[in-house]
Design a protein around this motif. Structure first.
Motif, PDB file in Angstrom:
ATOM      1  N   GLY A 123      -8.823   6.989   5.824  1.00 27.79           N
ATOM      2  CA  GLY A 123      -7.302   6.837   6.273  1.00 27.79           C
ATOM      3  C   GLY A 123      -6.811   5.333   5.635  1.00 27.79           C
ATOM      4  N   ASP A 124      -5.717   4.995   6.197  1.00 28.35           N
ATOM      5  CA  ASP A 124      -5.049   3.670   6.023  1.00 28.35           C
ATOM      6  C   ASP A 124      -6.066   2.894   6.423  1.00 28.35           C
ATOM      7  OD1 ASP A 124      -2.992   5.493   5.755  1.00 28.35           O
ATOM      8  OD2 ASP A 124      -1.575   4.794   7.189  1.00 28.35           O
ATOM      9  N   GLU A 161      -9.488  -2.080   4.641  1.00 27.32           N
ATOM     10  CA  GLU A 161     -10.779  -2.768   4.684  1.00 27.32           C
ATOM     11  C   GLU A 161     -11.159  -3.431   3.262  1.00 27.32           C
ATOM     12  OE1 GLU A 161     -13.588  -0.104   6.676  1.00 27.32           O
ATOM     13  OE2 GLU A 161     -12.440  -0.594   8.711  1.00 27.32           O
ATOM     14  N   LEU A 162     -10.711  -2.658   2.283  1.00 27.19           N
ATOM     15  CA  LEU A 162     -11.173  -2.904   1.076  1.00 27.19           C
ATOM     16  C   LEU A 162     -10.456  -4.085   0.544  1.00 27.19           C
ATOM     17  CD1 LEU A 162     -11.017   0.615  -0.693  1.00 27.19           C
ATOM     18  CD2 LEU A 162     -12.937  -0.387   0.074  1.00 27.19           C
ATOM     19  N   ILE A 163      -9.362  -4.642   1.065  1.00 27.76           N
ATOM     20  CA  ILE A 163      -8.634  -5.724   0.656  1.00 27.76           C
ATOM     21  C   ILE A 163      -9.177  -6.874   1.514  1.00 27.76           C
ATOM     22  CG2 ILE A 163      -6.092  -6.617   0.374  1.00 27.76           C
ATOM     23  CD1 ILE A 163      -5.164  -3.605   0.438  1.00 27.76           C
ATOM     24  N   ASP A 164     -10.234  -7.390   1.146  1.00 31.30           N
ATOM     25  CA  ASP A 164     -10.838  -8.368   1.705  1.00 31.30           C
ATOM     26  C   ASP A 164     -10.548  -9.871   0.962  1.00 31.30           C
ATOM     27  OD1 ASP A 164     -12.828  -8.018  -0.428  1.00 31.30           O
ATOM     28  OD2 ASP A 164     -14.343  -7.282   1.013  1.00 31.30           O
ATOM     29  N   ASP A 165     -11.235 -10.962   1.480  1.00 28.63           N
ATOM     30  CA  ASP A 165     -11.043 -12.282   0.589  1.00 28.63           C
ATOM     31  C   ASP A 165     -11.591 -12.061  -0.879  1.00 28.63           C
ATOM     32  OD1 ASP A 165      -9.588 -13.121   2.759  1.00 28.63           O
ATOM     33  OD2 ASP A 165     -11.654 -14.236   3.653  1.00 28.63           O
ATOM     34  N   GLU A 166     -12.713 -11.703  -0.808  1.00 28.57           N
ATOM     35  CA  GLU A 166     -13.519 -11.472  -2.350  1.00 28.57           C
ATOM     36  C   GLU A 166     -12.455 -10.651  -3.249  1.00 28.57           C
ATOM     37  OE1 GLU A 166     -17.678 -10.217  -3.870  1.00 28.57           O
ATOM     38  OE2 GLU A 166     -17.632 -10.466  -1.931  1.00 28.57           O
ATOM     39  N   PHE A 167     -11.893  -9.637  -2.807  1.00 28.39           N
ATOM     40  CA  PHE A 167     -11.197  -8.793  -3.587  1.00 28.39           C
ATOM     41  C   PHE A 167      -9.854  -9.635  -3.968  1.00 28.39           C
ATOM     42  CE2 PHE A 167      -7.679  -5.726  -4.051  1.00 28.39           C
ATOM     43  CZ  PHE A 167      -8.036  -5.018  -5.073  1.00 28.39           C
ATOM     44  N   ILE A 168      -9.225 -10.108  -2.954  1.00 25.18           N
ATOM     45  CA  ILE A 168      -8.138 -11.027  -3.366  1.00 25.18           C
ATOM     46  C   ILE A 168      -8.436 -12.141  -4.323  1.00 25.18           C
ATOM     47  CG2 ILE A 168      -6.207 -12.540  -2.251  1.00 25.18           C
ATOM     48  CD1 ILE A 168      -5.977  -9.569  -1.797  1.00 25.18           C
ATOM     49  N   GLU A 169      -9.580 -12.771  -4.208  1.00 28.82           N
ATOM     50  CA  GLU A 169     -10.021 -13.902  -5.087  1.00 28.82           C
ATOM     51  C   GLU A 169     -10.037 -13.069  -6.484  1.00 28.82           C
ATOM     52  OE1 GLU A 169     -13.573 -17.127  -6.016  1.00 28.82           O
ATOM     53  OE2 GLU A 169     -13.376 -16.176  -4.090  1.00 28.82           O
ATOM     54  N   LEU A 205       1.002  -1.239  -0.169  1.00 24.82           N
ATOM     55  CA  LEU A 205      -0.059   0.055  -0.068  1.00 24.82           C
ATOM     56  C   LEU A 205       0.957   1.225   0.013  1.00 24.82           C
ATOM     57  CD1 LEU A 205      -2.998   1.273   0.213  1.00 24.82           C
ATOM     58  CD2 LEU A 205      -2.602   1.062   2.691  1.00 24.82           C
ATOM     59  N   HIS A 206       0.669   2.265  -0.861  1.00 25.28           N
ATOM     60  CA  HIS A 206       1.279   3.509  -1.146  1.00 25.28           C
ATOM     61  C   HIS A 206       0.502   4.449  -1.110  1.00 25.28           C
ATOM     62  CE1 HIS A 206       4.927   1.372  -2.944  1.00 25.28           C
ATOM     63  NE2 HIS A 206       4.365   0.707  -3.490  1.00 25.28           N
ATOM     64  N   SER A 207       1.034   5.700  -0.620  1.00 26.01           N
ATOM     65  CA  SER A 207       0.245   6.940  -0.691  1.00 26.01           C
ATOM     66  C   SER A 207       1.055   7.845  -1.535  1.00 26.01           C
ATOM     67  CB  SER A 207       0.075   7.430   0.660  1.00 26.01           C
ATOM     68  OG  SER A 207      -0.320   8.825   0.766  1.00 26.01           O
TER      69      SER A 207
END
Length: 80
Positions: free
Chosen positions: A45-46, A51-59, A16-18
């Motif tokens: 914030g960070d 929170e967006l990087i959940d299991d469904e997103f990773i799949e 994760l970058h900013s």
């Protein structure tokens, strides 16, 4: 560009970058990468980004890497 976090995951490397008012979620697998850009104002914030990087997103990301690899292998085969 500031590295905010390296997020452990067994399937992909996640950083994760900013930068310039945006968060960048960089995902890498082998010689492929995907980058998602999110305005800082769209999340809390960070922690909001994490929170967006959940299991469904990773799949979905892993499936997209498979498609990317297949497309690249196909073009290499056509041109060899």
């Amino acid at each position: 560009m500031r590295v905010v976090a390296d997020i452990p995951n067994p399937h992909v490397k996640i950083t994760l970058h900013s930068y310039n008012g945006k968060y960048l979620i960089k995902l890498e697998k082998a010689n492929l990468e995907q980058i998602y850009k999110i305005e800082e104002t769209e999340v809390n914030g960070d922690e909001g980004v994490l929170e967006l990087i959940d299991d469904e997103f990773i799949e979905a990301v892993v499936n997209r890497f498979v498609d990317m690899r297949d497309a690249f292998v196909s073009t290499i085969r056509r041109h060899n």
